[in-house]
Design an enzyme around this catalytic site. Structure first.
Site, short mmCIF file in Angstrom:
data_model
loop_
_atom_site.label_atom_id
_atom_site.label_comp_id
_atom_site.label_asym_id
_atom_site.label_seq_id
_atom_site.Cartn_x
_atom_site.Cartn_y
_atom_site.Cartn_z
N THR A 61 78.72 22.34 42.55
CA THR A 61 77.36 22.36 41.97
C THR A 61 77.49 22.64 40.49
OG1 THR A 61 76.43 23.12 44.08
CG2 THR A 61 75.08 23.52 42.16
N THR A 94 73.44 19.21 42.35
CA THR A 94 74.71 19.21 43.08
C THR A 94 74.94 17.94 43.87
OG1 THR A 94 76.04 20.56 44.61
CG2 THR A 94 73.73 20.25 45.20
N ASP A 104 74.61 21.13 54.49
CA ASP A 104 73.82 22.35 54.26
C ASP A 104 72.78 22.61 55.35
OD1 ASP A 104 75.22 23.14 52.06
OD2 ASP A 104 73.66 22.69 50.59
N SER A 117 68.98 25.23 50.62
CA SER A 117 69.92 25.34 49.50
C SER A 117 70.05 26.79 49.06
CB SER A 117 69.37 24.51 48.33
OG SER A 117 70.10 24.75 47.16
N SER A 118 71.13 27.06 48.34
CA SER A 118 71.27 28.38 47.71
C SER A 118 71.07 28.31 46.20
CB SER A 118 72.67 28.93 47.98
OG SER A 118 72.87 29.10 49.36
N GLY A 120 78.10 27.52 43.09
CA GLY A 120 78.85 28.45 43.94
C GLY A 120 78.40 28.57 45.38
N GLY A 121 77.67 27.57 45.94
CA GLY A 121 77.24 27.68 47.34
C GLY A 121 76.45 28.97 47.53
N1 GLY Z 1 74.97 22.56 48.16
C1 GLY Z 1 74.84 23.82 47.55
C2 GLY Z 1 73.48 24.36 47.64
O1 GLY Z 1 72.53 23.61 47.78
O2 GLY Z 1 73.30 25.54 47.57
#
Ligand code: GLY
Length: 610
Positions: free
Chosen positions: A415, A433, A457, A486-487, A507-508
């Site tokens: 991302t 991302t 996700d 999402s994060s 960073g997920g």
């Molecule tokens: N793919 C990472 C997020 O959406 O948090």
């Protein structure tokens, strides 16, 4: 296969004398050549750098006429030029987003999705209206899926993993609502970078080589287009100061400039994408693309330490989860007393684990599930902290409550985030991302752009939540047209209505904690923005039940590790661990300047407009 060829050649050669030895030689040579293509030896195609580029200081810029901070210097310079040409922060952000699709292909994209927070201004300089909006351009699930579609699926890097991309519609919606300069002008710099090429730096060389050295990428047919587009034309691997040229992407961006976003969703690019799905057994149809919409939503507001903190609403979990963390933090500790010792890490990690438990229980696409905001409010913060003990960790399993635990998911650390503020105080915080680095690694044939693998996700295994971190709760199960949770946590902080901080990170799941730590340290602990971005980071996400520490000397002191373990924490301290890449802007009310800071962890550049 190569070995089989060699072994098969030998008896033939023995039986047939000289001509057979020629055949043997020929086949042997062929085998060596095939070997060299699949596993290029050092010195023939060049060496693939395998270590992260050396640590350097954060990149800091100061100015008063506008600021752009992003992952690449080319994209930040594009943003600065747009500001200097009279564009506003939204114009600059759109141009940066397209430029990153060219210059940071592991995460910059037109084939993915994300969230853009915009803090509009009223007429007075630097003073914003109370409203902060979020352009949600998260990908959606294709119409062909059901909740169980991926329960038996194993491959993450596949066309089937792509959600319907949202980036182009998202940028178009932001432009329609806030843009000043013509759309075509915002794409021009990206077209030029793709068409004429640009200089690769050590971070990009590392990023490209990391993907190119994967055995499957070197060998499998489905990545042939990836190799054609991203391998060095003569050496395969890249080194700093090489030039990366992307003619197909230039043509795609040129078409988007000329025909507008519909080229992507109903025009020629849509046709190319659907053909790619047919060839690669993907799920996105022409109707999925035609029906995709970006959505404008209100940002989540939290009052914290005298500031107003705005984050993205669901389908990002970032805004609500961080909001709950900030509410808990104000209860567990005298914020000014926190340092980077065991007491801080313990208290903050306890807050992280509790907020992530709520995230798993309640969050998903608000157009599909009813989300109860009170689960992230002050009363919930107080309730979750009942078991908090400053001397002892609460086991994550003890917080599960009604969530049934089975006996790990993977959310990618990729991302990318960029921040922009213009001279009038209009601020943009954008995170977008492809999910994993280079997404699905499927490049749309002859269109030059990568597709995301964002379907990862969703909760793939309905009902299966376990200690490895796999979440199976209903809110984020797959459904046609649904946005995956999402994060991403693009954040804008104001003080008395004025923008004070713009911040975000890749960073997920670590994104939320990274953004919270920088916000906490800058706003509540009084650290300068460069110091707050530079400082060591750590992460707890409920499950796995452990604290992950960055590999920095401050977080490797034996007495610190012992103090955390004595409190009952499992400490995970992998070698080389890095968390996030924060690109942030603070408004300095004393100097009346903006301070742009690009993280050292993955490179990046801050550029001030003049
Ligand atoms: N793919 C990472 C997020 O959406 O948090």
């Amino acid at each position: 296969m190569v070995m089989k060829l060699l072994i098969r050649s030998f008896p033939i050669a023995a039986r047939q004398g000289r001509s057979a030895s020629m055949l043997f030689l020929g086949r042997g040579l062929l085998a060596v050549l095939v070997c060299a293509v699949i596993f290029p030896p050092r010195g023939i195609w060049g060496d693939a750098p395998t270590t992260i580029p050396v640590r350097r200081p954060v990149d800091v810029a100061r100015g008063s006429q506008g600021m752009v901070v992003s992952e690449t210097r080319w994209a930040s310079e594009v943003g600065r030029e747009v500001l200097e040409a009279g564009g506003n922060a939204v114009d600059a952000a759109i141009a940066v987003g397209f430029a990153l699709a060219v210059t940071w292909p592991e995460a910059g994209n037109i084939g993915g999705g994300g969230f853009m927070l915009v803090a509009p201004t009223d007429d007075s300089r630097g003073s914003s209206t109370d409203k902060v909006v979020c352009i949600d351009y998260r990908e959606t699930a294709p119409a062909a899926v059901s909740a169980h579609s991926f329960a038996q699926w194993k491959e993450l890097r596949h066309a089937r993993m792509a959600g319907v991309p949202g980036t182009v519609r998202g940028f178009a919606l932001a432009h329609q609502q806030f843009g000043k300069l013509p759309w075509r002008q915002l794409l021009k710099p990206a077209v030029k970078l793709a068409r004429d090429g640009f200089e690769v730096d050590d971070f990009l060389a590392y990023s490209l080589n990391t993907a190119l050295k994967v055995a499957g990428v070197r060998a499998e047919d489905r990545y042939a287009e990836f190799r054609r587009v991203f391998a060095h034309p003569t050496r395969y691997f890249w080194k700093a100061s090489d030039t990366l040229v992307q003619p197909d992407l230039a043509a795609t961006l040129q078409l988007l400039a000329a025909d507008g976003p519909d080229a992507f969703y109903v025009g020629r690019i849509a046709e190319q994408l659907v053909r790619e799905m047919e060839l690669g057994e993907g799920l996105i149809s022409a109707a999925d693309l035609r029906e995709y919409r970006a959505v404008q939503r209100s940002a989540i507001r939290t009052d914290f330490a005298g500031f107003e903190v705005y984050g993205p609403p669901p389908p990002s979990s970032g805004g609500l989860t961080m909001s709950l963390q900030l509410k808990m933090l104000q209860r567990v500790a005298d914020l000014r007393q926190l340092d980077q010792g065991a007491a801080e890490i313990h208290a903050v990690a306890e807050v992280m684990r509790r907020a992530f438990r709520q995230r798993a229980a309640y969050l998903g696409d608000p157009d599909f599930v009813a989300i109860d905001p009170s689960q992230f409010g002050s009363a919930a913060a107080a309730r979750l902290l009942r078991r908090f003990d400053p001397r002892s960790a609460t086991p994550s399993a003890a917080l599960a409550g009604e969530i049934e635990l089975a006996s790990g998911p993977y959310e990618s650390p990729q991302t990318t985030h960029f921040s922009v503020v213009d001279a009038a105080g209009l601020a943009v915080s954008n995170t977008y991302t492809l999910e994993q680095s280079f997404g699905s690694r499927i490049v749309v044939r002859e269109a030059g752009f990568l597709l995301n693998n964002e379907m990862g996700d969703f909760n793939w295994y309905p009902g299966h939540t376990d200690a490895t971190g796999r979440i199976g709760t209903p809110a984020n199960q797959m459904a046609p047209g649904k946005r995956m949770l999402s994060s991403m946590t693009p954040t804008i902080v104001k003080q008395s209505g004025r923008v004070a901080l713009v911040v975000g990170s890749p960073g997920g799941r670590t994104i939320i904690n990274t953004v919270m730590l920088v916000t906490l340290r800058n706003l509540a602990l009084g650290q300068s923005l460069p110091a707050a971005v530079d400082a060591p980071r750590f992460h707890h996400q409920w499950f796995p039940d452990r604290i992950v520490l960055e590999d920095l000397p401050q977080l490797r002191a034996p007495e610190l590790l012992t103090a955390l373990e004595t409190r009952g924490h499992v400490v995970h301290a992998p070698s080389g661990q890095r968390q996030g890449s924060v690109h942030a802007i603070a408004y300095d009310p004393v100097r009346q300047t903006m301070v742009g800071v690009a993280d050292w962890r993955r490179g990046g550049a801050a550029r001030a407009a003049r």
